[in-house]
Design a protein around this motif. Structure first.
Motif, mmCIF file in Angstrom:
data_model
loop_
_atom_site.group_PDB
_atom_site.id
_atom_site.type_symbol
_atom_site.label_atom_id
_atom_site.label_comp_id
_atom_site.label_asym_id
_atom_site.label_seq_id
_atom_site.Cartn_x
_atom_site.Cartn_y
_atom_site.Cartn_z
ATOM 1 N N LEU A 87 78.119 65.058 -2.759
ATOM 2 C CA LEU A 87 79.404 64.641 -2.202
ATOM 3 C C LEU A 87 79.412 64.753 -0.677
ATOM 4 N N VAL A 88 78.885 65.867 -0.175
ATOM 5 C CA VAL A 88 78.848 66.049 1.279
ATOM 6 C C VAL A 88 77.918 65.034 1.923
ATOM 7 N N GLN A 89 76.761 64.785 1.299
ATOM 8 C CA GLN A 89 75.815 63.803 1.858
ATOM 9 C C GLN A 89 76.425 62.409 1.903
ATOM 10 N N ILE A 90 77.127 62.039 0.860
ATOM 11 C CA ILE A 90 77.673 60.685 0.773
ATOM 12 C C ILE A 90 78.832 60.482 1.745
ATOM 13 N N PHE A 91 79.723 61.481 1.828
ATOM 14 C CA PHE A 91 80.970 61.276 2.562
ATOM 15 C C PHE A 91 80.997 61.904 3.962
ATOM 16 N N PHE A 92 80.195 62.936 4.204
ATOM 17 C CA PHE A 92 80.380 63.692 5.444
ATOM 18 C C PHE A 92 79.103 63.948 6.248
ATOM 19 N N GLN A 93 77.946 63.483 5.782
ATOM 20 C CA GLN A 93 76.705 63.870 6.454
ATOM 21 C C GLN A 93 76.648 63.358 7.896
ATOM 22 N N LYS A 94 77.004 62.122 8.112
ATOM 23 C CA LYS A 94 76.906 61.543 9.451
ATOM 24 C C LYS A 94 77.777 62.295 10.455
ATOM 25 N N GLN A 95 79.040 62.540 10.076
ATOM 26 C CA GLN A 95 79.947 63.257 10.969
ATOM 27 C C GLN A 95 79.512 64.704 11.167
ATOM 28 N N GLN A 132 77.809 81.149 -0.384
ATOM 29 C CA GLN A 132 76.976 80.122 -1.008
ATOM 30 C C GLN A 132 77.535 78.723 -0.796
ATOM 31 N N ALA A 133 78.854 78.613 -0.630
ATOM 32 C CA ALA A 133 79.445 77.307 -0.322
ATOM 33 C C ALA A 133 78.929 76.791 1.013
ATOM 34 N N LEU A 134 78.705 77.712 1.952
ATOM 35 C CA LEU A 134 78.166 77.332 3.257
ATOM 36 C C LEU A 134 76.745 76.809 3.118
ATOM 37 N N VAL A 135 75.961 77.450 2.253
ATOM 38 C CA VAL A 135 74.590 76.987 2.004
ATOM 39 C C VAL A 135 74.608 75.575 1.413
ATOM 40 N N ASN A 136 75.519 75.335 0.476
ATOM 41 C CA ASN A 136 75.640 74.008 -0.135
ATOM 42 C C ASN A 136 75.923 72.935 0.914
ATOM 43 N N VAL A 137 76.940 73.194 1.722
ATOM 44 C CA VAL A 137 77.384 72.195 2.698
ATOM 45 C C VAL A 137 76.348 72.008 3.800
ATOM 46 N N TYR A 138 75.844 73.104 4.340
ATOM 47 C CA TYR A 138 74.896 73.021 5.451
ATOM 48 C C TYR A 138 73.628 72.294 5.035
ATOM 49 N N SER A 139 73.142 72.580 3.844
ATOM 50 C CA SER A 139 71.929 71.914 3.354
ATOM 51 C C SER A 139 72.139 70.412 3.223
ATOM 52 N N ALA A 140 73.334 70.017 2.800
ATOM 53 C CA ALA A 140 73.622 68.594 2.613
ATOM 54 C C ALA A 140 73.674 67.838 3.931
ATOM 55 N N LEU A 141 73.939 68.538 5.026
ATOM 56 C CA LEU A 141 74.000 67.887 6.334
ATOM 57 C C LEU A 141 72.617 67.666 6.933
#
Length: 207
Positions: A87-95, A132-141
């Motif tokens: 979800l983060v990769q699809i919607f928020f990775q660029k920003q 762990q939520a931070l790990v999820n989001v940061y990795s997706a960026l």
């Protein structure tokens, strides 16, 4: 626009999950729901962290035993983390990546992680104080392959799942078993830290 709508939808889902969190926990406590539904609820607590997931692991360990409770928690956490990653990769990775690039020190950390993604994620999953939520989001960026992320996350989650489920199962079984579980986990963290330091040291020498 797409990312804004996704953010609004996610916030609304968190609000709904938060409003009914007590009812969901009460249902878990009854232990009468099918395991498939328990699994989906556990995934929900990963996607919408209105209650620390460590508590959910402990509850599942208490009601289903250490091994089954840890297995349900591990599967739910593994699936949930992949969903968040996508979800983060699809919607928020660029920003998100553009935002990270504004900070030089953070950008250097990002490049280091991208060069050694597997073991970095494994060790990050093993650190209990790291959200762990931070790990999820940061990795997706970052530029990390989904398979690498998924496998590293799954491997890194195993020790914590076993320990928290064990603590949940034996929470009221006496102080000795509880202290033994905490001691084993503390020893494991120490060994993990020493291995990580050695790994970082070797990488710096090769750089």
């Amino acid at each position: 626009m797409k990312s804004i709508l996704a953010g609004i939808g996610y916030a609304a889902a968190i609000l709904i999950f938060y409003m009914y969190r007590n009812e969901i926990v009460s249902w878990l406590q009854n232990g009468e729901a099918p395991l498939a539904l328990i699994f989906l609820i556990a995934v929900g607590f990963i996607l919408f962290p209105v209650i620390p997931f460590k508590i959910i692991i402990g509850m599942l360990g208490y009601f289903y035993g250490s091994l089954l409770g840890a297995l349900i928690s591990w599967l739910a956490a593994s699936v949930g983390s992949v969903i968040i990653y996508l979800l983060v990769q699809i919607f928020f990775q660029k920003q998100g990546r553009a935002y990270l690039a504004k900070f030089n020190k953070l950008e250097r950390l990002t490049q280091t992680i991208e060069h050694h993604p597997f073991w970095t994620i494994v060790f990050a999953r093993m650190i209990p104080v790291l959200p762990q939520a931070l790990v999820n989001v940061y990795s997706a960026l970052l530029s990390i392959r989904l398979l690498t992320y998924a496998v590293a996350s799954a491997v890194g989650k195993i020790p914590a799942m076993l320990v928290y489920a064990y603590i949940g199962e034996h929470l009221f079984s006496g102080v000795y078993k509880l202290l033994m579980a905490i001691g084993i986990y503390a020893l494991f963290l120490l060994v993990t830290y020493l291995i990580y330091r050695r790994w970082v040291h070797n990488k710096r020498r090769k750089a």
